[in-house]
Write an enzyme that holds these catalytic residues in place. Structure first.
Site, PDB file in Angstrom:
ATOM      1  N   HIS A 123       0.872  -1.183   0.000  1.00  0.00           N
ATOM      2  CA  HIS A 123       0.000   0.000   0.000  1.00  0.00           C
ATOM      3  C   HIS A 123       0.912   1.237   0.000  1.00  0.00           C
ATOM      4  O   HIS A 123       2.023   1.185   0.540  1.00  0.00           O
ATOM      5  CB  HIS A 123      -0.830  -0.047   1.289  1.00  0.00           C
ATOM      6  N   ASP A 200       3.224  -4.309   8.251  1.00  0.00           N
ATOM      7  CA  ASP A 200       2.020  -3.496   8.069  1.00  0.00           C
ATOM      8  C   ASP A 200       0.827  -4.453   8.198  1.00  0.00           C
ATOM      9  O   ASP A 200       0.511  -5.198   7.275  1.00  0.00           O
ATOM     10  CB  ASP A 200       2.071  -2.841   6.677  1.00  0.00           C
ATOM     11  N   GLN A 203      -4.359  -5.001   7.095  1.00  0.00           N
ATOM     12  CA  GLN A 203      -5.377  -5.925   6.563  1.00  0.00           C
ATOM     13  C   GLN A 203      -5.298  -7.303   7.223  1.00  0.00           C
ATOM     14  O   GLN A 203      -5.930  -8.248   6.745  1.00  0.00           O
ATOM     15  CB  GLN A 203      -5.210  -6.087   5.044  1.00  0.00           C
ATOM     16  N   LYS A 226     -10.157  -0.257  10.886  1.00  0.00           N
ATOM     17  CA  LYS A 226     -10.275  -1.469  10.061  1.00  0.00           C
ATOM     18  C   LYS A 226     -10.583  -2.690  10.920  1.00  0.00           C
ATOM     19  O   LYS A 226     -10.768  -3.785  10.428  1.00  0.00           O
ATOM     20  CB  LYS A 226      -8.993  -1.694   9.260  1.00  0.00           C
ATOM     21  N   CYS A 364      -4.847   2.358  -3.654  1.00  0.00           N
ATOM     22  CA  CYS A 364      -3.634   2.936  -3.047  1.00  0.00           C
ATOM     23  C   CYS A 364      -2.440   2.003  -3.209  1.00  0.00           C
ATOM     24  O   CYS A 364      -1.624   1.849  -2.276  1.00  0.00           O
ATOM     25  CB  CYS A 364      -3.827   3.262  -1.569  1.00  0.00           C
TER      26      CYS A 364
HETATM   27  N1  PLP Z   1      -1.613  -0.561   4.720  1.00  0.00           N
HETATM   28  C1  PLP Z   1      -2.548  -1.315   4.145  1.00  0.00           C
HETATM   29  C2  PLP Z   1      -2.196  -2.707   3.688  1.00  0.00           C
HETATM   30  C3  PLP Z   1      -3.840  -0.825   3.969  1.00  0.00           C
HETATM   31  O1  PLP Z   1      -4.760  -1.573   3.368  1.00  0.00           O
HETATM   32  C4  PLP Z   1      -4.128   0.494   4.412  1.00  0.00           C
HETATM   33  C5  PLP Z   1      -5.457   1.075   4.187  1.00  0.00           C
HETATM   34  O2  PLP Z   1      -6.222   0.654   3.352  1.00  0.00           O
HETATM   35  C6  PLP Z   1      -3.125   1.229   5.024  1.00  0.00           C
HETATM   36  C7  PLP Z   1      -1.867   0.681   5.158  1.00  0.00           C
HETATM   37  C8  PLP Z   1      -3.364   2.625   5.525  1.00  0.00           C
HETATM   38  O3  PLP Z   1      -4.265   2.604   6.595  1.00  0.00           O
HETATM   39  P1  PLP Z   1      -4.790   3.980   7.231  1.00  0.00           P
HETATM   40  O4  PLP Z   1      -5.355   4.771   6.090  1.00  0.00           O
HETATM   41  O5  PLP Z   1      -5.830   3.540   8.206  1.00  0.00           O
HETATM   42  O6  PLP Z   1      -3.625   4.645   7.855  1.00  0.00           O
END
Ligand code: PLP
Length: 406
Positions: A123, A200, A203, A226, A364
């Protein structure tokens, strides 16, 4: 115990909504999850009975709010099996958690010629902060390639590791392909060379059991929104030894020990990283979300989600002209696909008109979508409050979308 999906759905008022007069079918859970009554009630109760600023007042309300916040920190630590609550840092979300580490590394731990390893399916939130850290320091970003199924190539990762590698930052579950990455192997390989690993978990934490002690990862980041908690609250778990090494990322109140006009010394962890008034309602709401999940039973949730995922995958794969993107053996929750030659935005817009919320676009993860040479994908992402009936309605709706375009 078997999950009673009808009972669960009653806990989420928004699921009773109609969209364009049709029952809402919410299949965009990877973007954000809906909130159960328990979370909303915990936030209202906080404002009705405890609201005051934390860690600074010496009146009863402030002491009680501080206690509630620190109990929540303990709750979150125990949920991911962090050994010490002070290794749980409150942030605004996964993005801020990763920025905290990337900027910390850029300030003091990266030099020209050093290397940072990420994968090709990250992401933007686990790519851009590292890209910027490299730009600032003259370090280089190295990318682990993917195989045809959408899994990372572990052999290539092994070859990328070197004496120049300073950190590996990697998703636990891909938000585009649903791939579950072999994080234990990644951590073990990196640690053999003394290299720290950030995961990270945006998900993953809502779909898989997470035990940071067992994994041995150095950092684990996730977002409250999430995992059925409020927006604006996130978590960074970090091993104490690393958190001590990294300089603070924001400066101001709460994160200090002693301040004079000439000089400031910083508070101990976790407070060193928590400048300003924290998101107390978010913290309390997140702890309530974790309590709610544990009350239902994490095992029942994960089993139900696995069965629903298999069902959805089977149904979608059998539909003519559906091309599933990503076929890794280990996957969960997220299914990306393309319908015939129809642009994903068109599919998404027509599904919306039928009351079905999905995500379309690059999610993203532009470099991944470019690598796959796609215009984007349609993404269905599941939660334990979704049902087989909803999947059946989605399949019928996709058939209708196809008919419209023919
Ligand atoms: N990393 C992953 C794999 C994600 O799917 C997301 C959001 O969709 C993020 C990071 C960023 O999360 P946030 O916007 O809650 O900071």
């Amino acid at each position: 115990m078997k999950l009673d999906v009808n009972a669960v759905r009653n806990d989420f008022p928004i699921l009773q909504q109609k969209i364009y007069g049709k029952p809402l079918i919410y299949l965009d859970n990877a973007a954000t999850t809906q909130k159960p009554n328990a979370v909303m009630q915990a936030i209202v109760r906080y404002y009705e009975t405890l609201n005051s600023n934390v860690h600074r007042g010496n009146h009863l309300l402030s002491i009680q709010a501080t206690d509630a916040m620190e109990r929540a920190r303990n709750r979150i630590a125990s949920f991911i099996h962090a050994p010490h609550p002070e290794e749980i840092i409150f942030t605004r979300g996964t993005t801020e958690s990763i920025n905290l580490v990337a900027q910390g590394f850029a300030s003091s731990l990266l030099q020209p010629g050093d290397e940072v390893i990420i994968s090709a399916l990250e992401h933007h939130s686990n790519l851009v902060p590292w890209q910027q850290a490299c730009l600032r320091t003259g370090a280089q970003l190295k990318i682990i390639p993917l195989d045809e199924s959408g899994q990372i190539r572990l052999g290539d990762f092994r070859n990328l590791l070197s004496e120049k590698t300073r950190i590996v930052a990697i998703a636990h579950v891909s938000n585009v392909l649903g791939t579950i990455l072999p994080v234990q192997d990644i951590i073990d390989l990196a640690h053999r060379r003394g290299i720290p690993v950030l995961i990270d978990g945006a998900q993953a934490v809502q779909h898989l059991p997470i035990d940071v002690s067992q994994l041995g990862c150095d950092f684990y980041a996730f977002s409250g929104h999430k995992i059925y908690g409020p927006t604006g609250i996130g978590i960074l778990y970090g091993k104490g030894s690393w958190l001590e090494k990294i300089p603070p990322f924001q400066f101001g109140g709460e994160m200090i020990e002693i301040v004079s006009f000439e000089k400031t010394t910083f508070n101990e962890i976790p407070f060193k990283f928590e400048a300003g008034t924290p998101n107390v309602e978010g913290i309390i709401g997140l702890a309530a979300a974790l309590d709610y999940l544990c009350q239902i039973g994490l095992e029942s949730i994960f089993k139900y989600e696995t069965e629903l995922f298999e069902y959805a995958l089977h149904k979608l794969s059998r539909l003519d002209d559906v091309r599933i993107i990503g076929r890794a053996k280990d996957r969960c929750s997220v299914i990306s696909f393309l319908l015939d030659h129809i642009h994903p935005y068109d599919t998404g817009t027509l599904l919306d008109q039928m009351g079905i919320a999905v995500r379309s676009g690059n999610h993203c993860a532009q470099p991944l979508i470019d690598l796959l040479n796609l215009p984007g994908t349609v993404r269905v992402s599941l939660s334990f409050y979704n049902t087989r009936e909803e999947i059946d309605i989605l399949i019928t709706a996709l058939q209708k979308v196809k008919d419209i375009f023919q």
